[in-house]
Design a protein around this motif. Sequence first.
Motif, PDB file in Angstrom:
ATOM      1  N   ARG A   2      74.184  60.035  70.523  1.00 25.16           N
ATOM      2  CA  ARG A   2      74.721  59.453  69.278  1.00 25.16           C
ATOM      3  C   ARG A   2      75.420  58.123  69.539  1.00 25.16           C
ATOM      4  O   ARG A   2      75.507  57.283  68.649  1.00 25.16           O
ATOM      5  CB  ARG A   2      75.675  60.422  68.607  1.00 25.16           C
ATOM      6  N   ALA A   3      75.925  57.917  70.765  1.00 29.89           N
ATOM      7  CA  ALA A   3      76.671  56.700  71.097  1.00 29.89           C
ATOM      8  C   ALA A   3      75.766  55.513  71.432  1.00 29.89           C
ATOM      9  O   ALA A   3      76.255  54.387  71.560  1.00 29.89           O
ATOM     10  CB  ALA A   3      77.608  56.981  72.277  1.00 29.89           C
ATOM     11  N   LEU A   4      74.470  55.747  71.564  1.00 28.12           N
ATOM     12  CA  LEU A   4      73.562  54.642  71.901  1.00 28.12           C
ATOM     13  C   LEU A   4      73.489  53.629  70.762  1.00 28.12           C
ATOM     14  O   LEU A   4      73.594  53.989  69.591  1.00 28.12           O
ATOM     15  CB  LEU A   4      72.159  55.175  72.173  1.00 28.12           C
ATOM     16  N   PRO A   5      73.252  52.373  71.106  1.00 30.38           N
ATOM     17  CA  PRO A   5      73.052  51.359  70.065  1.00 30.38           C
ATOM     18  C   PRO A   5      71.815  51.696  69.223  1.00 30.38           C
ATOM     19  O   PRO A   5      70.876  52.333  69.705  1.00 30.38           O
ATOM     20  CB  PRO A   5      72.818  50.068  70.859  1.00 30.38           C
ATOM     21  N   ALA A   6      71.817  51.243  67.992  1.00 30.28           N
ATOM     22  CA  ALA A   6      70.740  51.555  67.052  1.00 30.28           C
ATOM     23  C   ALA A   6      69.369  51.156  67.586  1.00 30.28           C
ATOM     24  O   ALA A   6      68.393  51.896  67.420  1.00 30.28           O
ATOM     25  CB  ALA A   6      71.001  50.879  65.705  1.00 30.28           C
ATOM     26  N   GLU A   7      69.280  50.013  68.259  1.00 33.57           N
ATOM     27  CA  GLU A   7      67.975  49.574  68.765  1.00 33.57           C
ATOM     28  C   GLU A   7      67.470  50.499  69.889  1.00 33.57           C
ATOM     29  O   GLU A   7      66.269  50.747  69.997  1.00 33.57           O
ATOM     30  CB  GLU A   7      67.990  48.109  69.221  1.00 33.57           C
ATOM     31  N   ASP A   8      68.378  51.031  70.706  1.00 37.66           N
ATOM     32  CA  ASP A   8      67.974  51.984  71.744  1.00 37.66           C
ATOM     33  C   ASP A   8      67.518  53.301  71.123  1.00 37.66           C
ATOM     34  O   ASP A   8      66.535  53.900  71.560  1.00 37.66           O
ATOM     35  CB  ASP A   8      69.110  52.245  72.731  1.00 37.66           C
ATOM     36  N   LEU A   9      68.239  53.747  70.098  1.00 32.54           N
ATOM     37  CA  LEU A   9      67.832  54.975  69.399  1.00 32.54           C
ATOM     38  C   LEU A   9      66.462  54.804  68.752  1.00 32.54           C
ATOM     39  O   LEU A   9      65.625  55.709  68.813  1.00 32.54           O
ATOM     40  CB  LEU A   9      68.866  55.366  68.339  1.00 32.54           C
ATOM     41  N   ALA A  10      66.238  53.641  68.163  1.00 33.21           N
ATOM     42  CA  ALA A  10      64.937  53.379  67.536  1.00 33.21           C
ATOM     43  C   ALA A  10      63.822  53.399  68.582  1.00 33.21           C
ATOM     44  O   ALA A  10      62.745  53.958  68.342  1.00 33.21           O
ATOM     45  CB  ALA A  10      64.964  52.046  66.792  1.00 33.21           C
ATOM     46  N   ALA A  11      64.074  52.828  69.751  1.00 36.25           N
ATOM     47  CA  ALA A  11      63.068  52.827  70.819  1.00 36.25           C
ATOM     48  C   ALA A  11      62.808  54.251  71.302  1.00 36.25           C
ATOM     49  O   ALA A  11      61.654  54.653  71.481  1.00 36.25           O
ATOM     50  CB  ALA A  11      63.523  51.942  71.980  1.00 36.25           C
ATOM     51  N   LEU A  12      63.868  55.024  71.505  1.00 39.36           N
ATOM     52  CA  LEU A  12      63.699  56.422  71.918  1.00 39.36           C
ATOM     53  C   LEU A  12      62.951  57.223  70.863  1.00 39.36           C
ATOM     54  O   LEU A  12      62.103  58.060  71.207  1.00 39.36           O
ATOM     55  CB  LEU A  12      65.053  57.067  72.189  1.00 39.36           C
ATOM     56  N   ASP A  13      63.257  56.983  69.620  1.00 41.70           N
ATOM     57  CA  ASP A  13      62.580  57.685  68.527  1.00 41.70           C
ATOM     58  C   ASP A  13      61.080  57.387  68.550  1.00 41.70           C
ATOM     59  O   ASP A  13      60.249  58.295  68.466  1.00 41.70           O
ATOM     60  CB  ASP A  13      63.195  57.265  67.190  1.00 41.70           C
ATOM     61  N   ARG A  14      60.737  56.123  68.717  1.00 42.12           N
ATOM     62  CA  ARG A  14      59.333  55.720  68.774  1.00 42.12           C
ATOM     63  C   ARG A  14      58.640  56.359  69.969  1.00 42.12           C
ATOM     64  O   ARG A  14      57.543  56.913  69.856  1.00 42.12           O
ATOM     65  CB  ARG A  14      59.238  54.188  68.839  1.00 42.12           C
ATOM     66  N   ILE A  15      59.280  56.335  71.123  1.00 39.48           N
ATOM     67  CA  ILE A  15      58.692  56.879  72.346  1.00 39.48           C
ATOM     68  C   ILE A  15      58.551  58.406  72.241  1.00 39.48           C
ATOM     69  O   ILE A  15      57.498  58.954  72.579  1.00 39.48           O
ATOM     70  CB  ILE A  15      59.534  56.475  73.575  1.00 39.48           C
ATOM     71  N   ALA A  16      59.590  59.076  71.765  1.00 43.02           N
ATOM     72  CA  ALA A  16      59.535  60.535  71.641  1.00 43.02           C
ATOM     73  C   ALA A  16      58.454  60.962  70.660  1.00 43.02           C
ATOM     74  O   ALA A  16      57.732  61.934  70.892  1.00 43.02           O
ATOM     75  CB  ALA A  16      60.904  61.086  71.207  1.00 43.02           C
ATOM     76  N   ALA A  17      58.307  60.231  69.560  1.00 39.46           N
ATOM     77  CA  ALA A  17      57.252  60.545  68.587  1.00 39.46           C
ATOM     78  C   ALA A  17      55.875  60.371  69.218  1.00 39.46           C
ATOM     79  O   ALA A  17      54.984  61.186  69.012  1.00 39.46           O
ATOM     80  CB  ALA A  17      57.403  59.664  67.347  1.00 39.46           C
ATOM     81  N   ALA A  18      55.700  59.315  70.012  1.00 42.22           N
ATOM     82  CA  ALA A  18      54.412  59.087  70.671  1.00 42.22           C
ATOM     83  C   ALA A  18      54.129  60.196  71.686  1.00 42.22           C
ATOM     84  O   ALA A  18      52.993  60.678  71.787  1.00 42.22           O
ATOM     85  CB  ALA A  18      54.411  57.727  71.357  1.00 42.22           C
ATOM     86  N   LEU A  19      55.134  60.617  72.430  1.00 39.56           N
ATOM     87  CA  LEU A  19      54.959  61.705  73.403  1.00 39.56           C
ATOM     88  C   LEU A  19      54.614  63.021  72.693  1.00 39.56           C
ATOM     89  O   LEU A  19      53.742  63.765  73.139  1.00 39.56           O
ATOM     90  CB  LEU A  19      56.210  61.873  74.256  1.00 39.56           C
TER      91      LEU A  19
END
Length: 164
Positions: free
Chosen positions: A143-160
């Motif tokens: 939850r403490a990650l910056p919004a852009e890092d969360l967005a990148a993780l979200d994109r990567i996790a969805a692709a995985l």
Amino acid sequence: MTTTNAPRDSAASAADAGGAGGAGGATAADTAERVWDNLRSLVLGRNERRKEAAEALGMSFFRVKVLRRVAAAPARLSELAAELSSDRPYTTLVVDDLAKRGLVERRPHPTDGRCKIVSATAAGHAAADRANAILGTPPASLRALPAEDLAALDRIAAALAAAE
């Protein structure tokens, strides 16, 4: 491979990686292994949500899993055992315990008189909802990650997830 419970420092990880076969000599496989170690550490090592849910409900986590599964959709004992990779006698024992707690009930199968359907009671649905809320709460470090890092993780996790 040595597995640790502490994730690698991201700056050290980036320096070690040096790209796929780059200056640091790390390959894509090395990087993937390091990422996997960090994810496992985050989810399984440092994030005690399973323990928290079990303690909140006052039962083993396997009982919590059975309750959550039955709350999602009623099932035969044989289906529960197969889906949860358990044997039928142990699953029966767990369902008996959940029934004694008033969290599940057995009813006759509508078309097969040889078996029963296990379903959650109102109290069982409430307990499963509580467990789901605990298990679904992201760790503070995420939850403490910056919004852009969360967005990148979200994109990567969805692709995985889509690739599996």
